[in-house]
Design a protein around this motif. Structure first.
Motif, PDB file in Angstrom:
ATOM      1  N   LYS A  53      49.129  39.603  39.500  1.00 18.49           N
ATOM      2  CA  LYS A  53      48.718  38.276  39.024  1.00 18.49           C
ATOM      3  C   LYS A  53      47.296  38.342  38.471  1.00 18.49           C
ATOM      4  O   LYS A  53      46.485  39.145  38.914  1.00 18.49           O
ATOM      5  CB  LYS A  53      48.776  37.248  40.158  1.00 18.49           C
ATOM      6  CG  LYS A  53      50.183  36.966  40.641  1.00 18.49           C
ATOM      7  CD  LYS A  53      50.185  35.876  41.679  1.00 18.49           C
ATOM      8  CE  LYS A  53      51.612  35.521  42.093  1.00 18.49           C
ATOM      9  NZ  LYS A  53      51.632  34.398  43.013  1.00 18.49           N
ATOM     10  N   ARG A  54      47.028  37.472  37.501  1.00 21.91           N
ATOM     11  CA  ARG A  54      45.693  37.425  36.885  1.00 21.91           C
ATOM     12  C   ARG A  54      44.937  36.197  37.388  1.00 21.91           C
ATOM     13  O   ARG A  54      45.471  35.091  37.348  1.00 21.91           O
ATOM     14  CB  ARG A  54      45.822  37.370  35.363  1.00 21.91           C
ATOM     15  CG  ARG A  54      46.316  38.676  34.773  1.00 21.91           C
ATOM     16  CD  ARG A  54      46.457  38.572  33.273  1.00 21.91           C
ATOM     17  NE  ARG A  54      45.296  37.960  32.672  1.00 21.91           N
ATOM     18  CZ  ARG A  54      44.436  38.570  31.855  1.00 21.91           C
ATOM     19  NH1 ARG A  54      44.634  39.822  31.532  1.00 21.91           N
ATOM     20  NH2 ARG A  54      43.412  37.940  31.341  1.00 21.91           N
ATOM     21  N   TYR A  55      43.699  36.429  37.832  1.00 21.83           N
ATOM     22  CA  TYR A  55      42.867  35.363  38.382  1.00 21.83           C
ATOM     23  C   TYR A  55      41.629  35.139  37.518  1.00 21.83           C
ATOM     24  O   TYR A  55      40.907  36.081  37.220  1.00 21.83           O
ATOM     25  CB  TYR A  55      42.466  35.689  39.830  1.00 21.83           C
ATOM     26  CG  TYR A  55      43.650  35.640  40.747  1.00 21.83           C
ATOM     27  CD1 TYR A  55      44.007  34.450  41.370  1.00 21.83           C
ATOM     28  CD2 TYR A  55      44.450  36.755  40.961  1.00 21.83           C
ATOM     29  CE1 TYR A  55      45.127  34.374  42.189  1.00 21.83           C
ATOM     30  CE2 TYR A  55      45.561  36.690  41.773  1.00 21.83           C
ATOM     31  CZ  TYR A  55      45.895  35.495  42.376  1.00 21.83           C
ATOM     32  OH  TYR A  55      47.002  35.429  43.173  1.00 21.83           O
ATOM     33  N   MET A  75      32.645  42.376  35.634  1.00 28.91           N
ATOM     34  CA  MET A  75      32.735  41.436  36.753  1.00 28.91           C
ATOM     35  C   MET A  75      33.390  40.133  36.315  1.00 28.91           C
ATOM     36  O   MET A  75      34.108  39.524  37.072  1.00 28.91           O
ATOM     37  CB  MET A  75      31.319  41.188  37.284  1.00 28.91           C
ATOM     38  CG  MET A  75      31.214  39.952  38.124  1.00 28.91           C
ATOM     39  SD  MET A  75      31.317  40.341  39.838  1.00 28.91           S
ATOM     40  CE  MET A  75      30.230  39.130  40.462  1.00 28.91           C
ATOM     41  N   ASN A  76      33.141  39.688  35.088  1.00 26.98           N
ATOM     42  CA  ASN A  76      33.670  38.409  34.646  1.00 26.98           C
ATOM     43  C   ASN A  76      35.091  38.499  34.120  1.00 26.98           C
ATOM     44  O   ASN A  76      35.675  37.504  33.763  1.00 26.98           O
ATOM     45  CB  ASN A  76      32.764  37.789  33.582  1.00 26.98           C
ATOM     46  CG  ASN A  76      31.429  37.386  34.166  1.00 26.98           C
ATOM     47  OD1 ASN A  76      31.302  37.294  35.382  1.00 26.98           O
ATOM     48  ND2 ASN A  76      30.450  37.157  33.327  1.00 26.98           N
ATOM     49  N   ASP A  77      35.626  39.716  34.059  1.00 24.01           N
ATOM     50  CA  ASP A  77      37.004  39.861  33.617  1.00 24.01           C
ATOM     51  C   ASP A  77      37.939  39.318  34.681  1.00 24.01           C
ATOM     52  O   ASP A  77      37.634  39.333  35.861  1.00 24.01           O
ATOM     53  CB  ASP A  77      37.337  41.335  33.371  1.00 24.01           C
ATOM     54  CG  ASP A  77      36.489  41.940  32.265  1.00 24.01           C
ATOM     55  OD1 ASP A  77      36.181  43.128  32.383  1.00 24.01           O
ATOM     56  OD2 ASP A  77      36.136  41.216  31.320  1.00 24.01           O
ATOM     57  N   ALA A  78      39.097  38.866  34.230  1.00 24.75           N
ATOM     58  CA  ALA A  78      40.106  38.381  35.183  1.00 24.75           C
ATOM     59  C   ALA A  78      40.480  39.526  36.109  1.00 24.75           C
ATOM     60  O   ALA A  78      40.675  40.650  35.669  1.00 24.75           O
ATOM     61  CB  ALA A  78      41.321  37.878  34.428  1.00 24.75           C
ATOM     62  N   LYS A  79      40.561  39.243  37.369  1.00 18.22           N
ATOM     63  CA  LYS A  79      40.941  40.252  38.357  1.00 18.22           C
ATOM     64  C   LYS A  79      42.439  40.167  38.593  1.00 18.22           C
ATOM     65  O   LYS A  79      43.001  39.083  38.640  1.00 18.22           O
ATOM     66  CB  LYS A  79      40.201  40.017  39.679  1.00 18.22           C
ATOM     67  CG  LYS A  79      38.704  40.132  39.550  1.00 18.22           C
ATOM     68  CD  LYS A  79      38.289  41.555  39.298  1.00 18.22           C
ATOM     69  CE  LYS A  79      36.778  41.627  39.185  1.00 18.22           C
ATOM     70  NZ  LYS A  79      36.298  42.782  38.533  1.00 18.22           N
ATOM     71  N   PHE A 115      46.465  32.901  33.055  1.00 17.06           N
ATOM     72  CA  PHE A 115      46.042  33.071  34.447  1.00 17.06           C
ATOM     73  C   PHE A 115      47.040  32.461  35.424  1.00 17.06           C
ATOM     74  O   PHE A 115      47.620  31.413  35.167  1.00 17.06           O
ATOM     75  CB  PHE A 115      44.654  32.446  34.657  1.00 17.06           C
ATOM     76  CG  PHE A 115      43.603  33.062  33.783  1.00 17.06           C
ATOM     77  CD1 PHE A 115      43.162  34.353  34.013  1.00 17.06           C
ATOM     78  CD2 PHE A 115      43.064  32.357  32.719  1.00 17.06           C
ATOM     79  CE1 PHE A 115      42.201  34.940  33.197  1.00 17.06           C
ATOM     80  CE2 PHE A 115      42.114  32.931  31.897  1.00 17.06           C
ATOM     81  CZ  PHE A 115      41.678  34.221  32.129  1.00 17.06           C
ATOM     82  N   ASP A 116      47.183  33.136  36.558  1.00 18.75           N
ATOM     83  CA  ASP A 116      48.082  32.676  37.614  1.00 18.75           C
ATOM     84  C   ASP A 116      47.327  31.889  38.683  1.00 18.75           C
ATOM     85  O   ASP A 116      47.940  31.231  39.518  1.00 18.75           O
ATOM     86  CB  ASP A 116      48.771  33.877  38.276  1.00 18.75           C
ATOM     87  CG  ASP A 116      49.611  34.654  37.277  1.00 18.75           C
ATOM     88  OD1 ASP A 116      50.595  34.081  36.767  1.00 18.75           O
ATOM     89  OD2 ASP A 116      49.278  35.822  36.990  1.00 18.75           O
ATOM     90  N   VAL A 145      36.953  33.926  46.746  1.00 18.27           N
ATOM     91  CA  VAL A 145      38.215  33.441  47.302  1.00 18.27           C
ATOM     92  C   VAL A 145      39.166  33.130  46.145  1.00 18.27           C
ATOM     93  O   VAL A 145      38.733  32.698  45.085  1.00 18.27           O
ATOM     94  CB  VAL A 145      38.018  32.203  48.211  1.00 18.27           C
ATOM     95  CG1 VAL A 145      37.306  32.589  49.490  1.00 18.27           C
ATOM     96  CG2 VAL A 145      37.268  31.106  47.510  1.00 18.27           C
ATOM     97  N   SER A 146      40.438  33.374  46.379  1.00 20.61           N
ATOM     98  CA  SER A 146      41.431  33.186  45.315  1.00 20.61           C
ATOM     99  C   SER A 146      42.518  32.218  45.740  1.00 20.61           C
ATOM    100  O   SER A 146      42.829  32.106  46.914  1.00 20.61           O
ATOM    101  CB  SER A 146      42.093  34.525  44.957  1.00 20.61           C
ATOM    102  OG  SER A 146      41.140  35.448  44.524  1.00 20.61           O
ATOM    103  N   TYR A 147      43.081  31.539  44.746  1.00 17.78           N
ATOM    104  CA  TYR A 147      44.264  30.715  44.988  1.00 17.78           C
ATOM    105  C   TYR A 147      45.129  30.721  43.743  1.00 17.78           C
ATOM    106  O   TYR A 147      44.656  30.963  42.639  1.00 17.78           O
ATOM    107  CB  TYR A 147      43.890  29.281  45.399  1.00 17.78           C
ATOM    108  CG  TYR A 147      43.269  28.427  44.311  1.00 17.78           C
ATOM    109  CD1 TYR A 147      44.066  27.657  43.458  1.00 17.78           C
ATOM    110  CD2 TYR A 147      41.902  28.380  44.134  1.00 17.78           C
ATOM    111  CE1 TYR A 147      43.508  26.871  42.473  1.00 17.78           C
ATOM    112  CE2 TYR A 147      41.326  27.591  43.149  1.00 17.78           C
ATOM    113  CZ  TYR A 147      42.136  26.840  42.314  1.00 17.78           C
ATOM    114  OH  TYR A 147      41.583  26.064  41.325  1.00 17.78           O
ATOM    115  N   ASP A 148      46.419  30.479  43.952  1.00 16.68           N
ATOM    116  CA  ASP A 148      47.374  30.400  42.845  1.00 16.68           C
ATOM    117  C   ASP A 148      47.477  28.956  42.377  1.00 16.68           C
ATOM    118  O   ASP A 148      47.424  28.028  43.186  1.00 16.68           O
ATOM    119  CB  ASP A 148      48.758  30.873  43.287  1.00 16.68           C
ATOM    120  CG  ASP A 148      48.801  32.373  43.569  1.00 16.68           C
ATOM    121  OD1 ASP A 148      47.848  33.086  43.186  1.00 16.68           O
ATOM    122  OD2 ASP A 148      49.784  32.827  44.178  1.00 16.68           O
TER     123      ASP A 148
END
Length: 161
Positions: A10-12, A1-5, A98-99, A83-86
């Motif tokens: 793109k990596r978050y 779960m804590n890995d970058a998604k 990370f992006d 929620v994600s943002y670049d």
């Protein structure tokens, strides 16, 4: 779960964010916002990465202690989704590989007597203030506004704000 998604290649970075209300809540609704030490005039809510093996709630309390000098909060609500943002270009280089960030938002209230201290081991903020809902976007840095609006609108519709 804590890995970058990854999404669209793109990596978050997994991250938590705290919408901190003053201890006067619910009688008076005031939001804690702070100005970053590394980006001029970039105001935001406290936030930070989730460490390996850490739950979002554990990360929330650790990050608050690291960034504002206190973890003396009561969790009022949690935004139901991530929620994600670049990152904008000027920040993306510093945050490589990370992006952007994938965030879990919490609405919290400072406990009575909680003392905010920005003079932490690695200060992230140089100043802070409490503002009413209508003033938040007068301060918040541009690239965070869409996410903040979405999350704050949700908490308003649910009757917390």
């Amino acid at each position: 779960m804590n890995d970058a998604k990854e999404r669209n290649g793109k990596r978050y970075r997994p991250n938590v964010a705290a919408i901190v209300l003053s201890s006067k809540y619910p009688e008076k609704v005031e939001f804690f916002i702070a100005s970053r030490s590394d980006v001029k005039d970039a105001w935001q809510f406290p936030q930070g990465g989730i460490d390996e093996g850490e739950s979002p709630r554990e990360a929330l309390l650790r990050e608050l202690k690291e960034e504002i000098g206190t973890d003396q909060v009561e969790i009022i609500a949690e935004y139901p989704e991530w929620v994600s943002y670049d990152f904008p270009e000027m920040i993306a280089k510093k945050m490589y590989p990370f992006d952007g960030q994938r965030q879990k938002y919490f609405l919290v209230r400072l406990k009575p007597g909680a003392k905010i201290d920005l003079d932490t081991e690695e200060p992230e903020f140089v100043q802070y203030t409490f503002v009413p809902f209508g003033k938040i976007f007068d301060y918040i840095t541009y690239f965070k506004r869409p996410i903040y609006k979405k999350v704050l609108d949700y908490f308003r519709k649910k009757g917390y704000l």
